[in-house]
Design a protein around this motif. Structure first.
Motif, PDB file in Angstrom:
ATOM      1  N   ASN A  23       0.844  -1.212   0.000  1.00  0.00           N
ATOM      2  CA  ASN A  23       0.000   0.000   0.000  1.00  0.00           C
ATOM      3  C   ASN A  23       0.869   1.249   0.000  1.00  0.00           C
ATOM      4  N   HIS A  38     -12.720   3.348   0.595  1.00  0.00           N
ATOM      5  CA  HIS A  38     -13.608   2.178   0.686  1.00  0.00           C
ATOM      6  C   HIS A  38     -13.315   1.423   1.973  1.00  0.00           C
ATOM      7  N   ASP A  85      -7.256  -2.637   4.672  1.00  0.00           N
ATOM      8  CA  ASP A  85      -6.002  -1.960   4.317  1.00  0.00           C
ATOM      9  C   ASP A  85      -6.256  -0.519   3.849  1.00  0.00           C
ATOM     10  N   HIS A  86      -7.494  -0.047   4.045  1.00  0.00           N
ATOM     11  CA  HIS A  86      -7.840   1.343   3.708  1.00  0.00           C
ATOM     12  C   HIS A  86      -8.499   2.083   4.871  1.00  0.00           C
ATOM     13  N   ASP A 129      -8.509   1.874  -4.653  1.00  0.00           N
ATOM     14  CA  ASP A 129      -8.289   0.653  -5.439  1.00  0.00           C
ATOM     15  C   ASP A 129      -9.191   0.603  -6.668  1.00  0.00           C
ATOM     16  N   HIS A 180      -1.979   1.335  -4.220  1.00  0.00           N
ATOM     17  CA  HIS A 180      -1.023   0.221  -4.176  1.00  0.00           C
ATOM     18  C   HIS A 180       0.071   0.382  -5.228  1.00  0.00           C
TER      19      HIS A 180
HETATM   20 FE    FE Z   1      -6.361  -2.117  -1.102  1.00  0.00          FE
END
Ligand code: FE
Ligand code: ZN
Length: 253
Positions: free
Chosen positions: A13, A55, A59-60, A132, A170
């Motif tokens: 990321n 979103h 990982d966000h 993403d 990413h």
């Molecule tokens: Fe992601």
């Protein structure tokens, strides 16, 4: 002018801190790693005042609660993903505007990777934070949406000014480039772009941000409306079917 501080987070990321030196406002764009964000903001001497989520994926948005607890910042996230995003103060929908100092960010519907995925476009700074949805030479996996929804989302990004800097979430570009060259082998712009990506990655340098202008010429997913791509992928005149074929092929490439 706004300042962007970009740093690697987790395995692949990018963390982004967006800072307005006039007001002192600083926004975290997504929160893959709370500790990294707090440390980087500290190094810059910036006070985090906001979080803008693209979103709900961990990982966000996984660092929302910890960053909010440490800073008291305001957390902004997609209304369509309210049930899956933690610690949110303000839910926004496509067409809404969020503010960093005097700079406005338009909330754009880029659903497809997740249903309620949003992007933040700052016309006054010629930049867009796209999470993403769109990647350099690629796009996100279609976990929740349909090809029609995802293509419509990418078309919204295609309508932004070509000079817009695109901050993706990413560093996937080298892998995306391998598929792109397979998908669109005769594209000279893509070939030189892919060579540049290989050189940057060999030096450990980021390939992000990219520009929309560069992606228009080389990103196969943005070119699903191109007659040559449609013919190659067996769906003349059908951008949605071409996008679906490309996305499906990338998933198993
Ligand atoms: Fe992601
Ligand atoms: Zn995601």
């Amino acid at each position: 002018m706004l300042e962007v501080h970009q740093f690697p987070c987790l395995s692949d990321n990018y963390g982004y801190l967006l800072h307005d030196p006039v007001s002192g406002d600083t926004a975290c764009i997504d929160t893959p790693d709370a500790e990294a964000y707090l440390r980087e903001a500290g190094h810059k001497g910036w006070q985090i005042t906001q979080i803008w989520n693209t979103h709900w994926h961990p990982d966000h948005a996984g660092g929302n609660a910890a960053i909010k607890a440490a800073t008291g910042c305001t957390v902004i996230a997609s209304a369509a993903e309210a049930d899956r995003t933690a610690a949110v103060d303000r839910f926004v929908s496509p067409g809404d505007v969020v503010q960093l100092g005097d700079f406005e960010a338009q909330v754009i519907d880029v659903g497809g990777h997740t249903l309620g995925h949003i992007a933040y476009h700052l016309p006054g700074a010629s930049m867009a934070f796209v999470g993403d949805s769109l990647f350099a030479l690629g796009c996100g996996r279609m976990f929740e949406g349909t090809p029609e929804q995802f293509w419509t989302s990418l078309s919204r990004l295609k309508a932004l000014p070509a000079e817009t800097l695109v901050y993706c979430a990413h560093e996937y570009t080298a892998s995306n480039a391998r598929f792109a060259v397979h998908a669109d082998p005769d594209n000279a712009d893509l070939a030189s772009y892919a060579a540049r990506v290989a050189a940057l990655r060999a030096e450990g340098k980021p390939t992000v941000p990219t520009t929309l202008a560069r992606e228009f010429k080389a990103n196969p997913f943005l070119r699903a409306d191109d007659p040559a791509m449609q013919a190659r992928w067996g769906h003349p005149g059908d951008a949605v079917a071409t996008f679906a074929a490309l996305r499906g092929a990338k998933d198993t490439f």
